[in-house]
Design a protein around this motif. Structure first.
Motif, PDB file in Angstrom:
ATOM      1  N   TYR A 222       0.833  -1.203   0.000  1.00 47.77           N
ATOM      2  CA  TYR A 222       0.000   0.000   0.000  1.00 47.77           C
ATOM      3  C   TYR A 222       0.872   1.258   0.000  1.00 47.77           C
ATOM      4  N   THR A 223       1.859   1.293   0.885  1.00 48.84           N
ATOM      5  CA  THR A 223       2.705   2.483   1.002  1.00 48.84           C
ATOM      6  C   THR A 223       3.501   2.729  -0.269  1.00 48.84           C
ATOM      7  N   SER A 224       4.099   1.687  -0.832  1.00 45.17           N
ATOM      8  CA  SER A 224       4.898   1.845  -2.055  1.00 45.17           C
ATOM      9  C   SER A 224       4.039   2.349  -3.208  1.00 45.17           C
ATOM     10  N   THR A 225       2.857   1.751  -3.358  1.00 43.61           N
ATOM     11  CA  THR A 225       1.966   2.156  -4.446  1.00 43.61           C
ATOM     12  C   THR A 225       1.477   3.592  -4.261  1.00 43.61           C
ATOM     13  N   LEU A 226       1.131   3.945  -3.026  1.00 45.59           N
ATOM     14  CA  LEU A 226       0.652   5.301  -2.756  1.00 45.59           C
ATOM     15  C   LEU A 226       1.737   6.337  -3.034  1.00 45.59           C
ATOM     16  N   MET A 227       2.991   6.015  -2.717  1.00 41.55           N
ATOM     17  CA  MET A 227       4.076   6.964  -2.960  1.00 41.55           C
ATOM     18  C   MET A 227       4.384   7.103  -4.458  1.00 41.55           C
ATOM     19  N   GLY A 285     -11.490   0.366  -3.785  1.00 47.67           N
ATOM     20  CA  GLY A 285     -11.288   1.815  -3.772  1.00 47.67           C
ATOM     21  C   GLY A 285      -9.882   2.196  -4.193  1.00 47.67           C
ATOM     22  N   PHE A 286      -8.894   1.468  -3.674  1.00 50.79           N
ATOM     23  CA  PHE A 286      -7.496   1.779  -3.983  1.00 50.79           C
ATOM     24  C   PHE A 286      -7.168   1.441  -5.438  1.00 50.79           C
ATOM     25  N   ALA A 287      -7.649   0.287  -5.916  1.00 48.86           N
ATOM     26  CA  ALA A 287      -7.387  -0.112  -7.301  1.00 48.86           C
ATOM     27  C   ALA A 287      -8.004   0.879  -8.284  1.00 48.86           C
ATOM     28  N   ALA A 311     -13.245  10.994 -11.050  1.00 47.48           N
ATOM     29  CA  ALA A 311     -13.152   9.592 -10.629  1.00 47.48           C
ATOM     30  C   ALA A 311     -12.108   9.412  -9.540  1.00 47.48           C
ATOM     31  N   LEU A 312     -10.973  10.105  -9.701  1.00 51.06           N
ATOM     32  CA  LEU A 312      -9.896  10.016  -8.706  1.00 51.06           C
ATOM     33  C   LEU A 312     -10.392  10.462  -7.331  1.00 51.06           C
ATOM     34  N   GLY A 313     -11.038  11.612  -7.278  1.00 54.07           N
ATOM     35  CA  GLY A 313     -11.548  12.095  -6.004  1.00 54.07           C
ATOM     36  C   GLY A 313     -12.597  11.170  -5.413  1.00 54.07           C
ATOM     37  N   PHE A 314     -13.481  10.639  -6.267  1.00 52.33           N
ATOM     38  CA  PHE A 314     -14.571   9.771  -5.802  1.00 52.33           C
ATOM     39  C   PHE A 314     -14.026   8.493  -5.181  1.00 52.33           C
ATOM     40  N   PHE A 315     -13.174   7.785  -5.900  1.00 48.68           N
ATOM     41  CA  PHE A 315     -12.687   6.495  -5.408  1.00 48.68           C
ATOM     42  C   PHE A 315     -11.672   6.654  -4.272  1.00 48.68           C
ATOM     43  N   MET A 316     -10.944   7.757  -4.270  1.00 52.47           N
ATOM     44  CA  MET A 316      -9.988   7.990  -3.190  1.00 52.47           C
ATOM     45  C   MET A 316     -10.706   8.144  -1.851  1.00 52.47           C
ATOM     46  N   ALA A 317     -11.922   8.687  -1.872  1.00 50.08           N
ATOM     47  CA  ALA A 317     -12.691   8.829  -0.637  1.00 50.08           C
ATOM     48  C   ALA A 317     -12.974   7.460  -0.016  1.00 50.08           C
ATOM     49  N   PHE A 318     -13.329   6.487  -0.836  1.00 48.07           N
ATOM     50  CA  PHE A 318     -13.552   5.123  -0.339  1.00 48.07           C
ATOM     51  C   PHE A 318     -12.251   4.512   0.162  1.00 48.07           C
ATOM     52  N   SER A 319     -11.190   4.660  -0.622  1.00 51.31           N
ATOM     53  CA  SER A 319      -9.902   4.088  -0.257  1.00 51.31           C
ATOM     54  C   SER A 319      -9.392   4.660   1.062  1.00 51.31           C
ATOM     55  N   ILE A 383      -4.098  -3.655  -7.971  1.00 48.65           N
ATOM     56  CA  ILE A 383      -4.900  -4.843  -8.293  1.00 48.65           C
ATOM     57  C   ILE A 383      -4.408  -6.035  -7.479  1.00 48.65           C
ATOM     58  N   TYR A 384      -3.087  -6.210  -7.422  1.00 44.94           N
ATOM     59  CA  TYR A 384      -2.517  -7.314  -6.646  1.00 44.94           C
ATOM     60  C   TYR A 384      -2.868  -7.157  -5.165  1.00 44.94           C
ATOM     61  N   LEU A 385      -2.825  -5.922  -4.665  1.00 40.49           N
ATOM     62  CA  LEU A 385      -3.163  -5.675  -3.262  1.00 40.49           C
ATOM     63  C   LEU A 385      -4.612  -6.060  -2.991  1.00 40.49           C
ATOM     64  N   TRP A 386      -5.501  -5.742  -3.899  1.00 41.58           N
ATOM     65  CA  TRP A 386      -6.913  -6.109  -3.751  1.00 41.58           C
ATOM     66  C   TRP A 386      -7.059  -7.628  -3.648  1.00 41.58           C
ATOM     67  N   VAL A 387      -6.407  -8.357  -4.559  1.00 42.91           N
ATOM     68  CA  VAL A 387      -6.434  -9.829  -4.527  1.00 42.91           C
ATOM     69  C   VAL A 387      -5.849 -10.346  -3.215  1.00 42.91           C
ATOM     70  N   PHE A 388      -4.756  -9.733  -2.790  1.00 41.81           N
ATOM     71  CA  PHE A 388      -4.092 -10.134  -1.545  1.00 41.81           C
ATOM     72  C   PHE A 388      -5.020  -9.936  -0.350  1.00 41.81           C
TER      73      PHE A 388
END
Length: 399
Positions: A222-227, A285-287, A311-319, A383-388
């Motif tokens: 999560y941290t690596s992807t967010l950065m 949300g993150f994916a 879309a970015l703002g909308f889904f980021m709120a869930f994430s 996507i991998y994080l979601w599956v994980f």
């Protein structure tokens, strides 16, 4: 969610603080520009923050976990309010940089302490909705703050805008002062923070996270992807100006659409807490947030880029809502300061590294090509994080 006085004080105080942050950012950028007329001087503002967070993360967590969090939140706001009120009186860019550095140090004590306050004061079954409302307030600040700063600056000057920001910090401190005690008497021990104690604390955080390998992998991914996403943010304006040839006024409107999407997303996130699982909030949300980054940097028209902002703002709120709720569930309150500071240290180092690599590659190759490659990596990682998450829902405490 039952709205009680403590919830209102928390939301009001933290919301005012975030609103002031946006007023401050706009006013500070303009103040430094008018003082120096140097793009490099303005860019320096964005380098001081991560540098301050790296330094403060080395000791802030050890201090936070051994002292009264409510008191630290109050003093953090009072100190930041005082610093912001002094800044307009200065004419030396280096003195301004020093105060920005100190303000970021103070902020590094506020963040983990506020997370602790939410964890202690908000009932566990109400945190997800509370976090969604809090996310909506942050998004509203993102929209209203710059507009309010523009109005204040137009009617007066940047100094007045910064003094208004100082008032919001003081108001936040007052709101927090009315909260009940966060710790029982004797639950914190005001130990002197020494090098040996800091080393022991980092070892304790490392021991905690490595004893839960699934949680360790989650935070690492999560941290690596967010950065990576944060590094992409640094090229947002360049992409719009150089690739899509957007005018300055249009750019401001487009950025505001992300705030609109985030407000709508936050309201939906608050409404659907009983219908959508926490793992979906985080995973999907993150994916979809990372997918919105990819859509933006592959856009060939202004309309598609604008849609990707919404879309970015909308889904980021869930994430963000899902992540904050999970964090409050899995990190012990007595370790939140040290864990949060350790995580901030890693995030700051990764953000600086990824931003530097992205900027360097953008100089060597096509800006759009490089940003698309980074966005693809972020999207696939999400996507991998979601599956994980779906595979290890029990170990991640997401049931």
């Amino acid at each position: 969610m039952e709205i009680n006085k403590n919830y209102l004080l928390l939301l009001g105080g933290l919301g005012l603080s975030h609103l002031g942050n946006w007023i401050y950012l706009i006013a500070l950028n303009l103040a430094v520009w008018h003082l120096t007329h140097s793009p490099a001087a303005v860019a320096g503002i964005y380098m001081i923050g991560p540098a301050a967070r790296i330094i403060s993360s080395l000791f802030a967590g050890s201090f936070i976990d051994r002292h009264n969090k409510k008191t630290m939140m109050i003093w953090s706001d009072v100190i930041r309010g005082g610093i912001v009120c002094i800044m307009p009186l200065l004419t030396s860019i280096w003195l301004i940089y020093c105060l920005i550095f100190l303000a970021n140090i103070a902020a590094s004590f506020f963040g983990p302490s506020s997370t602790y306050a939410i964890t202690k004061l908000v009932a566990e079954d109400e945190r997800q909705r509370f976090n969604a409302i809090y996310s909506t307030l942050n998004s509203g600040s993102f929209m209203i703050g710059p507009a309010l700063a523009g109005i204040i600056i137009t009617m007066s000057n940047t100094s007045i805008a910064m003094w208004v920001n100082g008032v919001t910090f003081f108001a936040c401190a007052i709101a927090i002062s009315f909260l009940p005690a966060l710790e029982s008497d004797g639950s914190t021990s005001a130990q002197r923070v020494t090098l040996q104690l800091i080393q022991a604390d980092f070892k304790e955080v490392w021991r905690f996270i490595t004893q839960q390998p699934k949680l360790f992998i989650f935070f690492a991914l999560y941290t690596s992807t967010l950065m990576i996403a944060f590094s992409l943010d640094s090229q947002e304006m360049s992409f719009l100006k150089d690739i899509l040839l957007v005018e300055d006024s249009t750019y401001g409107l487009m950025v505001s659409t992300a705030g609109v999407g985030a407000i709508i997303g936050g309201l939906c996130a608050a409404a659907f807490v009983k219908k959508i699982s926490l793992r979906t909030y985080i995973g999907a949300g993150f994916a979809l947030t990372m997918g919105s980054y990819l859509l933006f940097y592959t856009a060939s028209t202004i309309s598609l880029a604008t849609f990707s902002f919404v879309a970015l703002g909308f889904f980021m709120a869930f994430s963000n809502t899902g992540y904050a709720t999970m964090y409050q569930k899995v990190i012990p309150p007595e370790l939140m300061g040290r864990f949060g500071s350790s995580l901030n240290l890693v995030q700051s180092l990764l953000q600086i590294s990824f931003t530097f690599i992205l900027g360097l590659m953008a100089e060597w190759f096509s800006l759009q090509l490089v940003t698309i490659v980074f966005a693809v990596v972020a999207f696939l990682s999400a996507i991998y994080l979601w599956v994980f998450i779906v595979r290890h829902v029990k170990q991640l405490s997401l049931l």
